[in-house]
Structures are given as structure tokens and as C-alpha cells.
Design a protein around this motif. Sequence first.
Motif, short mmCIF file in Angstrom:
data_model
loop_
_atom_site.label_atom_id
_atom_site.label_comp_id
_atom_site.label_asym_id
_atom_site.label_seq_id
_atom_site.Cartn_x
_atom_site.Cartn_y
_atom_site.Cartn_z
N ILE A 219 0.82 -1.22 0.00
CA ILE A 219 0.00 0.00 0.00
C ILE A 219 0.85 1.26 0.00
O ILE A 219 0.62 2.17 -0.82
CB ILE A 219 -0.97 0.00 1.20
CG1 ILE A 219 -2.00 -1.14 1.04
CG2 ILE A 219 -1.70 1.34 1.30
CD1 ILE A 219 -2.88 -1.01 -0.18
N PRO A 220 1.88 1.39 0.88
CA PRO A 220 2.74 2.58 0.78
C PRO A 220 3.40 2.71 -0.58
O PRO A 220 3.60 3.83 -1.07
CB PRO A 220 3.78 2.35 1.89
CG PRO A 220 3.09 1.48 2.87
CD PRO A 220 2.24 0.56 2.05
N GLY A 221 3.75 1.57 -1.21
CA GLY A 221 4.38 1.63 -2.52
C GLY A 221 3.44 2.19 -3.58
O GLY A 221 3.83 3.02 -4.41
N ILE A 222 2.18 1.72 -3.57
CA ILE A 222 1.20 2.23 -4.52
C ILE A 222 0.95 3.73 -4.28
O ILE A 222 0.85 4.52 -5.24
CB ILE A 222 -0.12 1.45 -4.41
CG1 ILE A 222 0.08 -0.01 -4.85
CG2 ILE A 222 -1.21 2.11 -5.25
CD1 ILE A 222 0.44 -0.18 -6.30
N LYS A 223 0.88 4.11 -3.01
CA LYS A 223 0.65 5.52 -2.71
C LYS A 223 1.86 6.38 -3.09
O LYS A 223 1.71 7.52 -3.53
CB LYS A 223 0.32 5.69 -1.23
CG LYS A 223 -1.04 5.10 -0.85
CD LYS A 223 -1.38 5.36 0.60
CE LYS A 223 -2.75 4.78 0.94
NZ LYS A 223 -3.13 5.03 2.35
N ALA A 224 3.06 5.82 -2.92
CA ALA A 224 4.26 6.55 -3.34
C ALA A 224 4.28 6.74 -4.85
O ALA A 224 4.65 7.81 -5.35
CB ALA A 224 5.50 5.80 -2.88
N PHE A 225 3.87 5.71 -5.58
CA PHE A 225 3.77 5.84 -7.03
C PHE A 225 2.74 6.91 -7.39
O PHE A 225 2.95 7.73 -8.30
CB PHE A 225 3.38 4.50 -7.65
CG PHE A 225 3.12 4.55 -9.12
CD1 PHE A 225 4.13 4.84 -10.02
CD2 PHE A 225 1.85 4.31 -9.62
CE1 PHE A 225 3.89 4.89 -11.37
CE2 PHE A 225 1.59 4.36 -10.97
CZ PHE A 225 2.61 4.65 -11.86
#
Length: 288
Positions: A219-225
Motif C-alpha cells: 500500500i505505501p508503494g502504490i501511494k508513493a507511485f
Amino acid sequence: MVALGYTMVYGVLQLINFAHSEVFMVGSFAGLYTLKAVGVGGPQVGGRLVGSFLLGLAASMAASAATAFLLERVAYRPLRRKGATRLSFLISAIGASLFLSNLFLVLKPVGGPGPRPYPVLFERTAVARAFGYEISNKQVLVVITMLVMYIFLDRFVMGTRTGKGIRAVAQDPETALLMGIPMDRVVVATFTVGGLMAGAAGFLYGLFFGQAQFNMGFIPGIKAFTAAVLGGIGNVRGAMLGGVLLGVFENLGVACVGTHWQDVIAFLILVGVLMFRPTGILGEQVRG
């Protein structure tokens, strides 16, 4: 901070490194076990607090930087030297992401699939109030650390010889090679610096939320993207702006419609940006 790694790699290689979320996860676990190794079992004070924080931060950054370095060597460099298509890079990135997350799932020292509690460096307390909301000491720590690291990153990219090489390759790799800029060194530096930022973010995430888990990076990775796209993919300052704005939009949405809509809001923002402003707020850094 995680978005900065996405945007730097995209700027140099035109590649979305989906394994970057696992680089973030590795940093969080490295900080966790470093704090346990030095005997942090409860709130610390004074010099021991500062020393434990800096040691955990350094270990997280080092572990994530090493992971990012290995990813570039194993998953991306062979494809780059063979002139592989972007689809090949994408498949390799997804494979590396799945490998790392499942590695931490099965490794016995990590503790299996359940979340691992983070050592408590200090208790959360309110230090100020703004717009009717309390601001905690942990929130202040996250913001200060983020600002310090962003300033160092900005100075590195804009003022150092390596940073200038990164910007040159991002703008025109063929001309950069003709001018004598070593492509391999620039790519390694890009991945390593992105790993350093992700490691710091992983450590702060663990301290703030109190746990680490093998799939914590998704989830943090998707939000960072999303933040990188919102600010302008390939634009370092845009990634910073996008991350701040995404956090503001999410929290405003939570205040209006409830916490269960938080992730939905982030993905709606991503869809909206891609539909109406695909180059982001500050514009995508496109090669000439």
C-alpha cells in the motif's frame, strides 16, 4: 520519501521499479532488528534515545541501499545490456518484488506472516495543536527527518558531480554517454540513493505505526507511485510536492467520509491525475 526513489529511477531509466516497495520493507525490518540487537525494549531518554534512533536509521538506510544495489545488478542490468523491452523490465520488477516479499514471509528469523512489533523508542505525546487536531512528537520527528533528507537529496542531485550526471542521463542518455558520463555508475548511484530514502522511510514507518510485516510495502508503494505521478514522474521536487499533497487529500477525505475510504481516495487521485493531468503538477521530466 518512497516516491523519490520511484521518480529518480524513472527519470534515469524510464522504468517504474515496482520492487521499490520491498526495498522500503527491508529497511523497516533492518531497523527493527538493529534496535532489538542493541537492547531497546522500552522508551529511551537522552543520549541513548538519540543514539538508538540514529543507529536504527543508519542500519535501515544501509540495508535498503544494499537491496536496491543488488536489484539493479541482478534484475535490471542484464536486461539493460541486452537492450530488452520495457515490458521485460516490468516483468522483472514484479518478479523481484514477489521474491523479496515471499522471502521475508518464509524466513524463520523474520517470524512468519504475522506483524512484528517495533521496539518503542519513546512514547507518543502531543506537542502542539493546529486546527483543532493534536500534533504528536512522532509526527514532528517524521516531518523533520523527511525535510532534512530531502534537502540533502536536492543538494546532491543539483550540486554534486554525480547528481549532475544523473540529470544528464535523465535528459539525454545517448549524449551523456558521448560526453563521457559513465552510465553504469549513474544508474547504480540512482538506485542506491533511492534505496537510502526508502530505508529511512521504512524505519520511520515502523516507529510511527509500531510494526513491520512482509507485505507492508504494497500500500505505501502504490501511494508513493501515486505521489510521484501527482507531482510529475521523474521530477524530484514534484515527488516531494506530490507526497505532501496526497497526504493532505487523504486526511481531508478521512475527515469527511471516514477512515475506511482512505485507500480509495488515494487510488481515485491516481486515476484522476492520469486522466486529466498525466504529466503531474510540475510536469514530467521527459527526455529531449
